[in-house]
Motif scaffolding. Structure first.
Motif, PDB file in Angstrom:
ATOM      1  N   PRO A  46       0.837  -1.207   0.000  1.00  0.00           N
ATOM      2  CA  PRO A  46       0.000   0.000   0.000  1.00  0.00           C
ATOM      3  C   PRO A  46       0.871   1.256   0.000  1.00  0.00           C
ATOM      4  O   PRO A  46       2.043   1.204   0.370  1.00  0.00           O
ATOM      5  CB  PRO A  46      -0.803  -0.121   1.295  1.00  0.00           C
ATOM      6  CG  PRO A  46      -0.143  -1.147   2.116  1.00  0.00           C
ATOM      7  CD  PRO A  46       0.718  -1.976   1.230  1.00  0.00           C
ATOM      8  N   PRO A  47       0.315   2.393  -0.423  1.00  0.00           N
ATOM      9  CA  PRO A  47       1.101   3.626  -0.484  1.00  0.00           C
ATOM     10  C   PRO A  47       1.706   4.035   0.857  1.00  0.00           C
ATOM     11  O   PRO A  47       2.772   4.617   0.897  1.00  0.00           O
ATOM     12  CB  PRO A  47       0.107   4.673  -0.971  1.00  0.00           C
ATOM     13  CG  PRO A  47      -0.987   3.914  -1.622  1.00  0.00           C
ATOM     14  CD  PRO A  47      -1.045   2.578  -0.930  1.00  0.00           C
ATOM     15  N   GLU A  48       1.013   3.765   1.958  1.00  0.00           N
ATOM     16  CA  GLU A  48       1.517   4.136   3.285  1.00  0.00           C
ATOM     17  C   GLU A  48       1.393   2.939   4.234  1.00  0.00           C
ATOM     18  O   GLU A  48       0.580   2.949   5.156  1.00  0.00           O
ATOM     19  CB  GLU A  48       0.742   5.337   3.822  1.00  0.00           C
ATOM     20  CG  GLU A  48       0.945   6.581   2.985  1.00  0.00           C
ATOM     21  CD  GLU A  48       0.209   7.781   3.538  1.00  0.00           C
ATOM     22  OE1 GLU A  48      -0.109   7.796   4.738  1.00  0.00           O
ATOM     23  OE2 GLU A  48      -0.053   8.708   2.758  1.00  0.00           O
ATOM     24  N   PRO A  49       2.240   1.911   4.034  1.00  0.00           N
ATOM     25  CA  PRO A  49       2.141   0.716   4.872  1.00  0.00           C
ATOM     26  C   PRO A  49       2.762   0.934   6.256  1.00  0.00           C
ATOM     27  O   PRO A  49       3.481   1.916   6.481  1.00  0.00           O
ATOM     28  CB  PRO A  49       2.973  -0.305   4.095  1.00  0.00           C
ATOM     29  CG  PRO A  49       4.037   0.543   3.465  1.00  0.00           C
ATOM     30  CD  PRO A  49       3.321   1.821   3.073  1.00  0.00           C
ATOM     31  N   LEU A  50       2.492   0.012   7.153  1.00  0.00           N
ATOM     32  CA  LEU A  50       3.220  -0.018   8.422  1.00  0.00           C
ATOM     33  C   LEU A  50       4.630  -0.497   8.105  1.00  0.00           C
ATOM     34  O   LEU A  50       4.822  -1.413   7.306  1.00  0.00           O
ATOM     35  CB  LEU A  50       2.560  -0.983   9.402  1.00  0.00           C
ATOM     36  CG  LEU A  50       1.202  -0.581   9.936  1.00  0.00           C
ATOM     37  CD1 LEU A  50       0.629  -1.697  10.794  1.00  0.00           C
ATOM     38  CD2 LEU A  50       1.309   0.705  10.732  1.00  0.00           C
ATOM     39  N   VAL A  51       5.617   0.128   8.730  1.00  0.00           N
ATOM     40  CA  VAL A  51       7.011  -0.225   8.472  1.00  0.00           C
ATOM     41  C   VAL A  51       7.744  -0.339   9.804  1.00  0.00           C
ATOM     42  O   VAL A  51       7.555   0.485  10.704  1.00  0.00           O
ATOM     43  CB  VAL A  51       7.701   0.829   7.579  1.00  0.00           C
ATOM     44  CG1 VAL A  51       9.173   0.510   7.384  1.00  0.00           C
ATOM     45  CG2 VAL A  51       6.997   0.929   6.225  1.00  0.00           C
ATOM     46  N   ALA A  52       8.574  -1.365   9.908  1.00  0.00           N
ATOM     47  CA  ALA A  52       9.443  -1.522  11.074  1.00  0.00           C
ATOM     48  C   ALA A  52      10.888  -1.500  10.592  1.00  0.00           C
ATOM     49  O   ALA A  52      11.214  -2.071   9.550  1.00  0.00           O
ATOM     50  CB  ALA A  52       9.155  -2.831  11.792  1.00  0.00           C
ATOM     51  N   VAL A  53      11.729  -0.822  11.339  1.00  0.00           N
ATOM     52  CA  VAL A  53      13.162  -0.818  11.078  1.00  0.00           C
ATOM     53  C   VAL A  53      13.834  -1.399  12.316  1.00  0.00           C
ATOM     54  O   VAL A  53      13.630  -0.897  13.421  1.00  0.00           O
ATOM     55  CB  VAL A  53      13.682   0.603  10.771  1.00  0.00           C
ATOM     56  CG1 VAL A  53      15.195   0.602  10.623  1.00  0.00           C
ATOM     57  CG2 VAL A  53      13.023   1.150   9.503  1.00  0.00           C
ATOM     58  N   ASN A  54      14.570  -2.470  12.091  1.00  0.00           N
ATOM     59  CA  ASN A  54      15.242  -3.159  13.201  1.00  0.00           C
ATOM     60  C   ASN A  54      14.250  -3.526  14.309  1.00  0.00           C
ATOM     61  O   ASN A  54      14.513  -3.349  15.494  1.00  0.00           O
ATOM     62  CB  ASN A  54      16.400  -2.318  13.740  1.00  0.00           C
ATOM     63  CG  ASN A  54      17.420  -2.031  12.661  1.00  0.00           C
ATOM     64  OD1 ASN A  54      17.694  -2.881  11.816  1.00  0.00           O
ATOM     65  ND2 ASN A  54      17.967  -0.834  12.664  1.00  0.00           N
ATOM     66  N   HIS A  55      13.067  -4.016  13.888  1.00  0.00           N
ATOM     67  CA  HIS A  55      12.020  -4.518  14.787  1.00  0.00           C
ATOM     68  C   HIS A  55      11.334  -3.431  15.605  1.00  0.00           C
ATOM     69  O   HIS A  55      10.721  -3.720  16.637  1.00  0.00           O
ATOM     70  CB  HIS A  55      12.567  -5.602  15.712  1.00  0.00           C
ATOM     71  CG  HIS A  55      13.196  -6.740  14.974  1.00  0.00           C
ATOM     72  ND1 HIS A  55      12.474  -7.796  14.480  1.00  0.00           N
ATOM     73  CD2 HIS A  55      14.481  -6.955  14.615  1.00  0.00           C
ATOM     74  CE1 HIS A  55      13.282  -8.619  13.851  1.00  0.00           C
ATOM     75  NE2 HIS A  55      14.513  -8.130  13.918  1.00  0.00           N
ATOM     76  N   VAL A  56      11.416  -2.176  15.160  1.00  0.00           N
ATOM     77  CA  VAL A  56      10.750  -1.057  15.842  1.00  0.00           C
ATOM     78  C   VAL A  56       9.892  -0.317  14.817  1.00  0.00           C
ATOM     79  O   VAL A  56      10.368   0.016  13.721  1.00  0.00           O
ATOM     80  CB  VAL A  56      11.791  -0.085  16.459  1.00  0.00           C
ATOM     81  CG1 VAL A  56      11.101   1.121  17.082  1.00  0.00           C
ATOM     82  CG2 VAL A  56      12.652  -0.802  17.484  1.00  0.00           C
ATOM     83  N   TRP A  57       8.616  -0.063  15.153  1.00  0.00           N
ATOM     84  CA  TRP A  57       7.744   0.688  14.247  1.00  0.00           C
ATOM     85  C   TRP A  57       8.318   2.082  14.022  1.00  0.00           C
ATOM     86  O   TRP A  57       8.764   2.735  14.975  1.00  0.00           O
ATOM     87  CB  TRP A  57       6.328   0.833  14.819  1.00  0.00           C
ATOM     88  CG  TRP A  57       5.620  -0.472  15.015  1.00  0.00           C
ATOM     89  CD1 TRP A  57       5.210  -0.991  16.217  1.00  0.00           C
ATOM     90  CD2 TRP A  57       5.230  -1.415  14.033  1.00  0.00           C
ATOM     91  NE1 TRP A  57       4.594  -2.198  16.024  1.00  0.00           N
ATOM     92  CE2 TRP A  57       4.596  -2.495  14.683  1.00  0.00           C
ATOM     93  CE3 TRP A  57       5.367  -1.474  12.653  1.00  0.00           C
ATOM     94  CZ2 TRP A  57       4.095  -3.597  14.010  1.00  0.00           C
ATOM     95  CZ3 TRP A  57       4.870  -2.588  11.977  1.00  0.00           C
ATOM     96  CH2 TRP A  57       4.245  -3.620  12.656  1.00  0.00           C
ATOM     97  N   VAL A  58       8.265   2.549  12.759  1.00  0.00           N
ATOM     98  CA  VAL A  58       8.792   3.877  12.433  1.00  0.00           C
ATOM     99  C   VAL A  58       7.794   4.625  11.555  1.00  0.00           C
ATOM    100  O   VAL A  58       6.887   4.036  10.981  1.00  0.00           O
ATOM    101  CB  VAL A  58      10.163   3.786  11.712  1.00  0.00           C
ATOM    102  CG1 VAL A  58      11.205   3.146  12.615  1.00  0.00           C
ATOM    103  CG2 VAL A  58      10.046   3.046  10.390  1.00  0.00           C
ATOM    104  N   THR A  59       7.999   5.933  11.438  1.00  0.00           N
ATOM    105  CA  THR A  59       7.166   6.768  10.566  1.00  0.00           C
ATOM    106  C   THR A  59       7.810   6.881   9.194  1.00  0.00           C
ATOM    107  O   THR A  59       8.972   6.493   9.003  1.00  0.00           O
ATOM    108  CB  THR A  59       7.003   8.178  11.159  1.00  0.00           C
ATOM    109  OG1 THR A  59       8.284   8.804  11.205  1.00  0.00           O
ATOM    110  CG2 THR A  59       6.392   8.123  12.558  1.00  0.00           C
TER     111      THR A  59
END
Length: 79
Positions: A46-59
Motif C-alpha cells: 500500500p502507499p503508506e504501509p506499516l514499516v518496522a526498522v530493526n524490529h521497531v515501528w517507524v514513521t
C-alpha cells in the motif's frame, strides 16, 4: 548504501516473504516504500504501509541507515 528489505505478502501460516537487497543513497522510509512499489510485484504494497526498522515501528520520515533491516507489513483485516 545497500539495504535488505522484507515485504510480507500474506499473514502466517501462509506467509510469503519477498526479500530484496536495494542500493539507495541515504533515504527515508517513504522513499524506500516508493522504490519497492515501483518494482515487479510492488503493487501489493500500500502507499503508506506499516514499516518496522530493526524490529521497531517507524514513521515515513524515519532515516534508514546502512545495515538496517526494514520490514514492510501488509494490511491486516480483523473480525
Amino acid at each position: 548504501m545497500t539495504l535488505t528489505v522484507d515485504v510480507l505478502r500474506r499473514i502466517p501460516p501462509d506467509e510469503e516473504v519477498l526479500t530484496e537487497d536495494l542500493t539507495l543513497a541515504g533515504t527515508v522510509v517513504a522513499d524506500l516504500v516508493a522504490s519497492v512499489r515501483r518494482r515487479p510485484g510492488g503493487q501489493v504494497v500500500p502507499p503508506e504501509p506499516l514499516v518496522a526498522v530493526n524490529h521497531v515501528w517507524v514513521t515515513s520520515g524515519h532515516v534508514v541507515q546502512p545495515g538496517d533491516e526494514v520490514a514492510i507489513i501488509p494490511p491486516v483485516a480483523g473480525g
